[in-house]
Design a protein around this motif. Structure first.
Motif, PDB file in Angstrom:
ATOM      1  N   MET A   1       0.738  -1.245  -0.008  1.00  8.11           N
ATOM      2  CA  MET A   1      -0.123  -0.034  -0.209  1.00  8.11           C
ATOM      3  C   MET A   1       0.943   1.353  -0.097  1.00  8.11           C
ATOM      4  O   MET A   1       1.958   1.411   0.645  1.00  8.11           O
ATOM      5  CB  MET A   1      -1.053  -0.048   1.268  1.00  8.11           C
ATOM      6  CG  MET A   1      -2.002   1.165   1.456  1.00  8.11           C
ATOM      7  SD  MET A   1      -3.148   0.796   2.261  1.00  8.11           S
ATOM      8  CE  MET A   1      -2.599   1.407   4.008  1.00  8.11           C
ATOM      9  N   GLU A   2       0.632   2.152  -0.755  1.00  8.43           N
ATOM     10  CA  GLU A   2       1.190   3.362  -0.894  1.00  8.43           C
ATOM     11  C   GLU A   2       0.798   4.305   0.274  1.00  8.43           C
ATOM     12  O   GLU A   2       0.051   4.477   0.623  1.00  8.43           O
ATOM     13  CB  GLU A   2       0.931   3.974  -2.316  1.00  8.43           C
ATOM     14  CG  GLU A   2       1.732   5.171  -2.790  1.00  8.43           C
ATOM     15  CD  GLU A   2       1.528   5.668  -4.183  1.00  8.43           C
ATOM     16  OE1 GLU A   2       1.445   6.920  -4.156  1.00  8.43           O
ATOM     17  OE2 GLU A   2       1.119   4.793  -4.833  1.00  8.43           O
ATOM     18  N   PRO A   3       2.079   4.932   0.636  1.00 10.60           N
ATOM     19  CA  PRO A   3       1.772   5.875   1.886  1.00 10.60           C
ATOM     20  C   PRO A   3       1.019   7.100   1.570  1.00 10.60           C
ATOM     21  O   PRO A   3       1.089   7.536   0.298  1.00 10.60           O
ATOM     22  CB  PRO A   3       3.285   6.262   2.507  1.00 10.60           C
ATOM     23  CG  PRO A   3       4.212   5.816   1.142  1.00 10.60           C
ATOM     24  CD  PRO A   3       3.382   5.056   0.342  1.00 10.60           C
ATOM     25  N   LYS A   4       0.358   7.703   2.421  1.00  8.15           N
ATOM     26  CA  LYS A   4      -0.615   9.062   2.136  1.00  8.15           C
ATOM     27  C   LYS A   4       0.477  10.034   2.109  1.00  8.15           C
ATOM     28  O   LYS A   4       1.463  10.028   2.585  1.00  8.15           O
ATOM     29  CB  LYS A   4      -1.484   9.174   3.529  1.00  8.15           C
ATOM     30  CG  LYS A   4      -2.411   8.267   3.706  1.00  8.15           C
ATOM     31  CD  LYS A   4      -3.170   8.524   5.070  1.00  8.15           C
ATOM     32  CE  LYS A   4      -4.340   7.347   5.410  1.00  8.15           C
ATOM     33  NZ  LYS A   4      -4.841   7.931   6.814  1.00  8.15           N
ATOM     34  N   PRO A   5       0.038  10.982   1.302  1.00  8.44           N
ATOM     35  CA  PRO A   5       0.613  11.899   0.845  1.00  8.44           C
ATOM     36  C   PRO A   5       0.900  12.810   2.411  1.00  8.44           C
ATOM     37  O   PRO A   5       0.058  12.569   3.084  1.00  8.44           O
ATOM     38  CB  PRO A   5      -0.168  12.950  -0.172  1.00  8.44           C
ATOM     39  CG  PRO A   5      -0.982  11.811  -0.733  1.00  8.44           C
ATOM     40  CD  PRO A   5      -1.286  10.927   0.362  1.00  8.44           C
TER      41      PRO A   5
END
Length: 196
Positions: A1-5
């Motif tokens: 899962m890509e980290p949140k901005p």
């Protein structure tokens, strides 16, 4: 899962801290640490703590401001509109009360916060002005009495919602005497009975 901005992490962290320890005790340093970024990065997105606070209100809490901005006289019934405003306002104040209550214990900080809000064109008066503008439009459309004080009506409705958030927690068991939807409908119907 890509980290949140970073911006999303900052707003999330500010929301959590403001809810848990209050606005007065929440510092930009703590927000940055909780968001996993530097304080300088926080200021890249938000020039002041007040702007971050307003962003939390707009993006993480029930959409009272957006609702008030979207109301159009003559669309839907006035009672239905006021019921939805009361419902959203009760939810909004229920979540903002724990955040801002700590400011009242520190008058100097409260004044600085209010000045910061004025500088960005925000503040607790905005919902009253928004609801007043809607009620005046309904007045011009003939759906609210010509002699009704629309500012007082807006203040009464929103004040009752704020009072619900403030006082009902003190009742035995911390329960509300009326479910939210019943409260909102009854408040709107009662207010409308006096101004229509």
């Amino acid at each position: 899962m890509e980290p949140k901005p970073a911006r999303v992490r900052i707003v999330d962290a500010a929301h959590e801290l403001m809810l848990s320890i209050g606005l007065a005790r929440t510092t930009t340093k703590e927000i940055a640490r909780a968001a996993g970024c530097s304080e300088a990065a926080l200021y890249k997105y938000f020039p002041s703590k007040e702007e971050l606070f307003v962003t939390v209100l707009q993006e993480r809490l029930p959409g009272l401001g957006g609702l008030l901005g979207d109301l159009v006289a003559g669309e839907s019934g006035v009672e239905a509109n006021l019921t939805e405003v009361a419902r959203q306002a009760a939810l909004f104040y229920e979540q903002t009360f724990p955040m801002v209550a700590s400011l009242y214990a520190e008058p100097q900080l409260k004044r600085r916060h209010e000045q910061g809000l004025r500088e960005i064109g925000a503040g607790p008066h905005m919902p009253i002005q928004g609801l007043d503008a809607y009620l005046r439009a309904e007045q011009r459309a003939g759906r609210v009495r010509a002699d009704a004080d629309t500012y007082a009506a807006a203040s009464l409705l929103l004040g009752a919602c704020a009072q619900r958030a403030f006082a009902y927690d003190a009742l035995p068991g911390g329960t509300h005497p009326q479910p939210l939807d019943d409260f909102a409908a009854s408040l709107a119907r009662t207010l409308l009975g006096g101004i229509s």
